[in-house]
Design an enzyme around this catalytic site. Structure first.
Site, PDB file in Angstrom:
ATOM      1  N   ASP B 103      36.428  48.515  31.565  1.00 20.12           N
ATOM      2  CA  ASP B 103      37.772  48.884  32.286  1.00 20.12           C
ATOM      3  C   ASP B 103      38.567  47.705  31.838  1.00 20.12           C
ATOM      4  O   ASP B 103      38.024  46.646  31.450  1.00 20.12           O
ATOM      5  CB  ASP B 103      37.841  48.910  33.640  1.00 20.12           C
ATOM      6  N   ASP B 282      33.745  58.539  35.203  1.00 20.70           N
ATOM      7  CA  ASP B 282      32.950  57.501  35.658  1.00 20.70           C
ATOM      8  C   ASP B 282      33.165  57.288  37.176  1.00 20.70           C
ATOM      9  O   ASP B 282      34.272  57.600  37.564  1.00 20.70           O
ATOM     10  CB  ASP B 282      33.329  56.029  35.121  1.00 20.70           C
TER      11      ASP B 282
END
Lengths: 387, 387
Positions: B103, B282
């Site tokens: 991320d 996720d």
């Protein structure tokens, strides 16, 4: 009942294979209904039914553990005997199919300072979990260990602290012997609850007093049980005292039965005591220290938290081999331990246990090869060295 | 530089294999330099270079993870970019050889309430570890992700909270778009530091406002990157809002590129969003909840701490299969979790992740078999059900 007991007694036996010419080190094999144990051996501690941070298959396949230890005090409180018995004993509850040894719970109970009272009958104590009151007696603890179902069960003794006044040590030893008679009788009068044999190991006490240790070892040897243990050491005394007592006791205990030195110890302690004639060891050190980042390696002792390992991308211990020690780097393990990642405890625990099992297996090999004494002196320096 | 970028861009590609006739569910394959990812897929979260309580080989062989996620914020702070780069990137540092997605760090930084300040340039924040001051900019975060070395890197966006005023959401979206242009340019102007390709996924924002989401999805699609993500959902909004926004955005994003819904979610959320056209997920839920004793199973959701599992000696999840779920019993796992044994977290984490990967693989199979929609409706009920 008597007949059953005799049949059971046949199942566990110890084969003494070789005694080192230049020391008292021995190699042998203990046969149990859950498989054989090649001595000298180290037993990982699985306090409450789990060797902390290590899967059962890892204990088998990575660590190569041949027998593990369970703590009666913890197992009695949680998960409790009812569930353990319903499962068919501790092996089936945990999925561990190799031998198990349980301590008697005494050591943990005495540690409950202020929350326990020793009487001639046994010990009254309060649970560290909920404060509930419990009573351990020699007979009761044998029954508890029957229900837990370890292959080797330990006598209920008093483990004296260090230092310990002579009079206290003598009275305590007498109490331990009195309790032992009760333990032996109770085990003789009862049967295993499961489909395998259980044997009792009595425990030598006597603090650091030569005459008491000799007297206790003589009394314990006379019980003629399948194995014998030495308790009350590794409780803070200097190493020289531990070695002197171990050597003395080993000279009294029969050679044809395994000798178990309880709660010992560092790699150095283990090598020295193998040299004095000890066959079995247990200690929380490899797992407890692992969780704090202290690693025992083939090159020496490492504090993985130290800055010096920060960017060391080499394997944790290439010489030792095995998944945990070769797949992961020192720098990665340091990162995990410092950041309190669970995986850090997992890797370090597998590594340290693998090292301990490797160490005793190497000792065994050198006993068999006839060069144990010289190997031991070199190895003690190497593995004690801080790097 | 331009040529290199074009060659790299060829390495990651998405093959859309089938679209369900009765829903928008899709099956496809993402090809990366670290292997292929069959979609729909769930990515276990490996925050600081470790999927908590799970060994790398367990992630590969037991969980069957095909790609894992790393958090830029955590990795940037510890172990830090210098060490990661010295190791040759996050794959080599951790030993994980399959694909990784990172991320952008934005989500974590915004969570540092009171310790961060958003400007048009980026975000200034204080480390949660030592209070040190740091500055994340769109360009800087691209450089950081270059050094970490994930296969898929994420644009630096602002993730709006819920609820969120329309004006704030619009301004924030405009900022995210402005930053995205900088991210795209930076990635185009730079190269991977390692021997494999890295691709950028831009992120759709716009809170729960239809016009903003549509506008954002259009802008993101126009970037023509190898994959696209949806952010700013699963932040507390009702599920209906999440599904409405996901559906809307999927209708705008190109079909021939993978769609990643960030931070989602429960098994039910995942099945519903697969149905809406999402390919990648996720969430920390399977691992975080595992450590608290909440298990996702093929039969429904279990709180293993409940008294009802106390003496249930049946496997954790016989239908799911795999070591952790079939070797250990519910009663044993309950005992471990209640006693805070590390092994409890290990078993539950492997189990939950195995379940999540099983769930998306089952979804894929049913998409391929053409009966996804009916299977999904049955399965949502079954896996959401508390038992």
């Amino acid at each position: 009942m008597y007949v059953t007991q005799r049949i059971f007694a046949g199942f566990m036996r110890f084969q003494l294979e070789i005694v080192d010419a230049k020391s008292s080190a021995r190699a042998g094999t203990i046969h149990t209904d859950h498989g054989k144990i090649e001595t000298p051996i180290f037993m990982p501690v699985g306090t409450a039914g789990s060797v902390k941070a290590v899967h059962q298959r890892e204990l088998m396949d990575d660590v190569n553990a041949e027998i593990i230890l369970g703590n009666t005090y913890h197992l009695y409180l949680r998960p409790g005997l009812e569930l353990l018995q319903k499962a068919g004993g501790l092996h089936k509850f945990t999925g561990w199919t190799r031998p198990i040894l349980t301590d008697s719970g005494g050591y943990q109970v005495y540690s409950l300072a202020g929350n326990r009272k020793i009487t001639t009958d046994g010990v009254i104590f309060k649970s560290h979990i909920d404060g509930s009151k419990h009573h351990f007696t020699p007979e009761g603890v044998m029954d508890i260990q029957r229900r837990i179902g370890a292959d080797i069960i330990m006598a209920f003794d008093e483990c004296t602290p260090y230092p310990c006044e002579y009079t206290y040590a003598k009275n305590s030893m007498d109490l331990t012997h009195k309790w032992l008679t009760k333990c032996v009788n109770r085990v003789r009068e009862t049967e295993s609850l499961y489909e395998y044999d259980q044997v009792l190991f009595p425990i030598v006490q006597g603090s650091v007093y030569h005459d008491l240790r000799e007297q206790s070892a003589t009394f314990i040897a006379a019980q003629d049980q399948p194995g014998n243990a030495i308790g009350g050491l590794s409780v803070g005394e200097p190493h020289e005292e531990m070695y002197a007592m171990t050597s003395l006791v080993c000279s009294v205990l029969p050679a044809d039965k395994p000798r178990y030195l309880m709660g010992v110890g560092t790699p150095e302690n283990i090598l020295e005591c193998i040299s004095l004639g000890i066959d079995m060891f247990d200690c929380v050190m490899p797992t407890r220290n692992a969780r704090n980042g202290m690693l025992f390696t083939t090159q020496g002792v490492i504090n993985i938290r130290n800055e010096k390992w920060k960017d060391d991308l080499s394997p944790i211990d290439a010489e030792l081999g095995g998944y945990a020690s070769t797949f992961y780097s020192k720098a990665y393990l340091r990162h995990l331990i410092i950041n309190k990642e669970i995986l850090g405890a997992q890797i370090a625990s597998i590594h340290n246990l693998t090292f301990y099992l490797w160490l005793v297996k190497e000792a065994r090999r050198h006993i068999q090869d006839g060069d144990f004494a010289t190997w031991k002196n070199t190895m003690v320096k190497r593995v004690s060295h801080r790097i």
